[in-house]
Design a protein around this motif. Structure first.
Motif, mmCIF file in Angstrom:
data_model
loop_
_atom_site.group_PDB
_atom_site.id
_atom_site.type_symbol
_atom_site.label_atom_id
_atom_site.label_comp_id
_atom_site.label_asym_id
_atom_site.label_seq_id
_atom_site.Cartn_x
_atom_site.Cartn_y
_atom_site.Cartn_z
ATOM 1 N N ARG A 177 0.839 -1.199 0.000
ATOM 2 C CA ARG A 177 0.000 0.000 0.000
ATOM 3 C C ARG A 177 0.876 1.251 0.000
ATOM 4 N N ASP A 178 0.336 2.332 -0.508
ATOM 5 C CA ASP A 178 1.044 3.605 -0.477
ATOM 6 C C ASP A 178 1.173 4.047 0.979
ATOM 7 N N GLY A 179 2.322 4.537 1.356
ATOM 8 C CA GLY A 179 2.510 4.990 2.730
ATOM 9 C C GLY A 179 3.970 5.170 3.075
ATOM 10 N N ALA A 197 -0.048 3.440 6.427
ATOM 11 C CA ALA A 197 -0.640 3.569 5.106
ATOM 12 C C ALA A 197 -1.106 4.999 4.882
ATOM 13 N N LYS A 198 -0.965 5.477 3.652
ATOM 14 C CA LYS A 198 -1.366 6.846 3.323
ATOM 15 C C LYS A 198 -2.834 7.061 3.651
ATOM 16 N N GLU A 199 -3.648 6.059 3.395
ATOM 17 C CA GLU A 199 -5.096 6.184 3.659
ATOM 18 C C GLU A 199 -5.417 6.360 5.140
ATOM 19 N N ASP A 200 -4.489 5.960 6.014
ATOM 20 C CA ASP A 200 -4.692 6.079 7.454
ATOM 21 C C ASP A 200 -4.048 7.329 8.045
ATOM 22 N N GLN A 201 -3.291 8.081 7.245
ATOM 23 C CA GLN A 201 -2.578 9.249 7.737
ATOM 24 C C GLN A 201 -3.531 10.447 7.823
ATOM 25 N N THR A 202 -3.333 11.232 8.836
ATOM 26 C CA THR A 202 -4.121 12.461 8.977
ATOM 27 C C THR A 202 -3.222 13.648 8.672
#
Length: 140
Positions: free
Chosen positions: A46-48, A134-139
């Protein structure tokens, strides 16, 4: 690894042992190596970003990760020149370039000159000393 004034984040061995697992301590603080093909991060796609387990500093990105076939997460370069520092390692009786987190000194692995373009480098990193975000989990 002895306490040193060269790192922003410093802790005693006793303090490190309270925040790291025994396996993380052995690699990060005693410059050990995890067994090949044991890190779940080998299969992370995943992206991150990959962060230091000791201090949380971002060290590596998925954009620079590649499958080296060696059994350890491998990268073509660190996230920035300031994030990761190197030194010469003579443990195998010949020189290798060891890399560590520039913020807390946590041993990451070694860099070799047999990687793919664009750098030709293979930063061979112990997954046990990384935390993937993961990028999707980053704020923001």
């Amino acid at each position: 690894m002895a306490k040193s004034a060269r790192f922003t984040v410093e802790k005693t061995d006793a303090e490190w042992r309270t925040i790291l697992t025994p396996a993380q301590f052995q690699v990060a603080r005693q410059e050990g190596t995890e067994r090949a093909f044991t890190s779940p991060l080998n299969n992370e796609h995943r992206d991150g970003t990959f962060h230091c387990v000791g201090c949380g500093t971002a060290l590596w990105t998925m954009a620079d990760k590649f499958d080296s076939g060696t059994g350890w997460p491998s990268f073509t370069q660190p996230i920035s020149a300031e994030a990761v520092a190197t030194k010469t390692d003579w443990k195998l009786l010949y020189p290798r370039t060891e890399c560590h987190c520039a913020t807390c000194g946590a041993h990451q692995g070694h860099v070799f000159p047999d990687g793919p373009a664009p750098t030709g480098q293979r930063w061979c990193i112990n997954g046990v000393v990384l935390v993937f975000q993961a990028k999707e989990d980053q704020t923001d």
